[in-house]
Design a protein around this motif. Sequence first.
Motif, PDB file in Angstrom:
ATOM      1  N   LEU A 294       0.820  -1.206   0.000  1.00  0.00           N
ATOM      2  CA  LEU A 294       0.000   0.000   0.000  1.00  0.00           C
ATOM      3  C   LEU A 294       0.857   1.259   0.000  1.00  0.00           C
ATOM      4  O   LEU A 294       0.483   2.270  -0.599  1.00  0.00           O
ATOM      5  N   MET A 295       2.004   1.205   0.642  1.00  0.00           N
ATOM      6  CA  MET A 295       2.878   2.371   0.661  1.00  0.00           C
ATOM      7  C   MET A 295       3.421   2.661  -0.738  1.00  0.00           C
ATOM      8  O   MET A 295       3.384   3.813  -1.208  1.00  0.00           O
ATOM      9  N   VAL A 296       3.916   1.644  -1.412  1.00  0.00           N
ATOM     10  CA  VAL A 296       4.445   1.833  -2.762  1.00  0.00           C
ATOM     11  C   VAL A 296       3.338   2.250  -3.723  1.00  0.00           C
ATOM     12  O   VAL A 296       3.507   3.174  -4.538  1.00  0.00           O
ATOM     13  N   ALA A 297       2.181   1.592  -3.636  1.00  0.00           N
ATOM     14  CA  ALA A 297       1.066   1.937  -4.517  1.00  0.00           C
ATOM     15  C   ALA A 297       0.585   3.361  -4.260  1.00  0.00           C
ATOM     16  O   ALA A 297       0.256   4.092  -5.211  1.00  0.00           O
ATOM     17  N   MET A 425      -8.890   3.255  -9.983  1.00  0.00           N
ATOM     18  CA  MET A 425      -8.901   2.105 -10.877  1.00  0.00           C
ATOM     19  C   MET A 425      -7.501   1.724 -11.343  1.00  0.00           C
ATOM     20  O   MET A 425      -7.271   0.574 -11.741  1.00  0.00           O
ATOM     21  N   SER A 426      -6.558   2.656 -11.302  1.00  0.00           N
ATOM     22  CA  SER A 426      -5.192   2.362 -11.736  1.00  0.00           C
ATOM     23  C   SER A 426      -4.363   1.724 -10.639  1.00  0.00           C
ATOM     24  O   SER A 426      -3.307   1.144 -10.920  1.00  0.00           O
ATOM     25  N   VAL A 427      -4.809   1.851  -9.395  1.00  0.00           N
ATOM     26  CA  VAL A 427      -4.055   1.265  -8.283  1.00  0.00           C
ATOM     27  C   VAL A 427      -3.927  -0.243  -8.456  1.00  0.00           C
ATOM     28  O   VAL A 427      -2.889  -0.834  -8.151  1.00  0.00           O
ATOM     29  N   GLY A 428      -5.000  -0.885  -8.936  1.00  0.00           N
ATOM     30  CA  GLY A 428      -4.970  -2.329  -9.124  1.00  0.00           C
ATOM     31  C   GLY A 428      -3.853  -2.781 -10.047  1.00  0.00           C
ATOM     32  O   GLY A 428      -3.177  -3.785  -9.782  1.00  0.00           O
ATOM     33  N   ILE A 431      -0.539  -2.662  -8.164  1.00  0.00           N
ATOM     34  CA  ILE A 431      -0.412  -3.765  -7.210  1.00  0.00           C
ATOM     35  C   ILE A 431      -0.070  -5.069  -7.937  1.00  0.00           C
ATOM     36  O   ILE A 431       0.801  -5.833  -7.508  1.00  0.00           O
ATOM     37  N   ILE A 432      -0.749  -5.313  -9.042  1.00  0.00           N
ATOM     38  CA  ILE A 432      -0.462  -6.519  -9.826  1.00  0.00           C
ATOM     39  C   ILE A 432       0.949  -6.463 -10.401  1.00  0.00           C
ATOM     40  O   ILE A 432       1.667  -7.476 -10.449  1.00  0.00           O
ATOM     41  N   GLY A 433       1.379  -5.277 -10.850  1.00  0.00           N
ATOM     42  CA  GLY A 433       2.732  -5.135 -11.372  1.00  0.00           C
ATOM     43  C   GLY A 433       3.786  -5.424 -10.313  1.00  0.00           C
ATOM     44  O   GLY A 433       4.791  -6.093 -10.588  1.00  0.00           O
ATOM     45  N   PRO A 475      -2.396 -15.643  -0.619  1.00  0.00           N
ATOM     46  CA  PRO A 475      -1.921 -14.357  -1.160  1.00  0.00           C
ATOM     47  C   PRO A 475      -2.610 -13.981  -2.463  1.00  0.00           C
ATOM     48  O   PRO A 475      -2.914 -12.802  -2.690  1.00  0.00           O
ATOM     49  N   GLY A 476      -2.852 -14.977  -3.327  1.00  0.00           N
ATOM     50  CA  GLY A 476      -3.536 -14.682  -4.581  1.00  0.00           C
ATOM     51  C   GLY A 476      -4.937 -14.145  -4.356  1.00  0.00           C
ATOM     52  O   GLY A 476      -5.367 -13.186  -5.007  1.00  0.00           O
ATOM     53  N   VAL A 477      -5.664 -14.740  -3.406  1.00  0.00           N
ATOM     54  CA  VAL A 477      -7.020 -14.267  -3.100  1.00  0.00           C
ATOM     55  C   VAL A 477      -6.985 -12.853  -2.536  1.00  0.00           C
ATOM     56  O   VAL A 477      -7.823 -12.005  -2.872  1.00  0.00           O
ATOM     57  N   MET A 478      -6.005 -12.564  -1.691  1.00  0.00           N
ATOM     58  CA  MET A 478      -5.909 -11.223  -1.111  1.00  0.00           C
ATOM     59  C   MET A 478      -5.615 -10.177  -2.185  1.00  0.00           C
ATOM     60  O   MET A 478      -6.155  -9.060  -2.142  1.00  0.00           O
ATOM     61  N   ILE A 479      -4.770 -10.502  -3.137  1.00  0.00           N
ATOM     62  CA  ILE A 479      -4.500  -9.572  -4.236  1.00  0.00           C
ATOM     63  C   ILE A 479      -5.768  -9.323  -5.041  1.00  0.00           C
ATOM     64  O   ILE A 479      -6.091  -8.173  -5.393  1.00  0.00           O
TER      65      ILE A 479
END
Length: 516
Positions: A294-297, A425-428, A431-433, A475-479
């Motif tokens: 969250l900090m980086v995003a 909408m771009s935050v996602g 996070i995926i990146g 972790p995948g579900v949380m992402i």
Amino acid sequence: MCANATSMENADDLADRESDGLWSRVMTNPTPAARWAAVATVLLLLEFGAFAGGLLTILDAIVMGATALLDVVVGIFAPGLAQSIVDVQLAASTFIEGVRHAAESLPTLLSRDVIPNQGYQTQSGTWNGTFLGLSPAAAWALRLSLVLLYSLFAFYWLYKGWQLFRTHYRKADWTPRDDMVARLQNHSWGKFGIIVLVLFLTMSLFGSTMAPSTVDQNITSSYSHEIQYFSEESGQVETVTVGQANFNSKSKGAGDQNVGVMSYDQYDRFHPFGTLTNGRDLFTYMMGGAQITLMVAGIAIGLASLIAALLALVASYYTGVVDLSILTLADGVVSIPQLLLLILVSVVFQNHWLSSVLNGGLLLALIFGLTTWPFLWRSLRGPALQVAEEEWVDAAKSFGQRPTTTMRKHMLPYVLGYLLIYASMSVGGIIIGMASLSFLGNGLGITPPTPAWGRVISLGQPYVSTQSWHISLIPGVMIVILVTGANALGDGIRDAIDPESEGDSEEEAAAAGGGA
């Protein structure tokens, strides 16, 4: 008669609010503000150490980011001076780090020192070292529940403060934002996004309290900490390092090498999400990963939003060559594959001091911010061009108002709503990146052993079909939940700003040109 008197009193109160400053309005009617501030003060004092530690971490990241930018600019012209800047930054970071550790060491009501969950079970079946003699699972669940209740109430009280300001101290009796908030309150999908955001912010702020252990104890410095456990072989209480206990608590999907979800290991440690292939607690790992993610995003999307808003206003105000130049620059940035650029920059700066800031997180945030702004800018350009043609903007120009003032007062409020929509909408994607880089490994992404969600997915990939399925799945579900929540929040903001866009695509909403 009474109704007329009440209307006159409200009108007089509104007139007084419009003529006085905020402090004067509060002093005129201090009771509501004092009640709210008293509760807010109690909430802050209960978890002052956690709040102070989080704010100091953010401050350290800001200082490092500003120093990095200054180092790059000055280094081109005066390499010697750039080294002095780095030395000053290191001294400042050391000081902030010391203050942060001191703040985090302050006792808080919901800390693990008050409600400990680490202990051992004696031969009689009782637990020693845990809160009130509860089992580690029960003590952890109690502390987790109290932290969640505290966090939800704290966020609610912040919202209550805004309502109080709107009712008693705001100059205007009504603004368009009131209708937007009301529509967002009735937007189920948007409320889901808000709840997800609040939960993940809670993980970021209070992750070390919510987890059964700490990142330092269980992950980064496991051999520097010890735990006690009851040995059935010797019949005595023995001591072992956390690192050795982790080594004997691995989850590798074969035979007895698995500590699954909601289970204990042989050292009486409770693992809500099980353990990793190296025996580390997965729940603790996920909480640590939430903070850095969250900090980086947040830094990345903040930088991208600032650049996009600034360039959109400049391009729409001046148009012509300026607009064409920015459009060409945006197309050039978009033409570079973002993932490839992230890999290249990560490798090039692998031994640079910048890669150590936030364990490589600041470098990623800068790259994401500098490559994401064109997508936000394209979404803002249409509404900005539309508002630039309005009569009030022409009137401001004809009266000789400075361009910066016109853009700030008459244009920015119009495009700000769209910025919130597309930024959320771009935050996602960011996070995926981040998860993708950590998944690839080889020095990419967040530097080990700092927790990174993508890395743990990679660790558990060979065991997806075994009894250690939890390593990759959780972790995948949380992402997925976090990215879905961010998109849901963006949908809710879009429909709240422009009700006619409800059910339409984002492109249709931008083309509609409705303003905030």
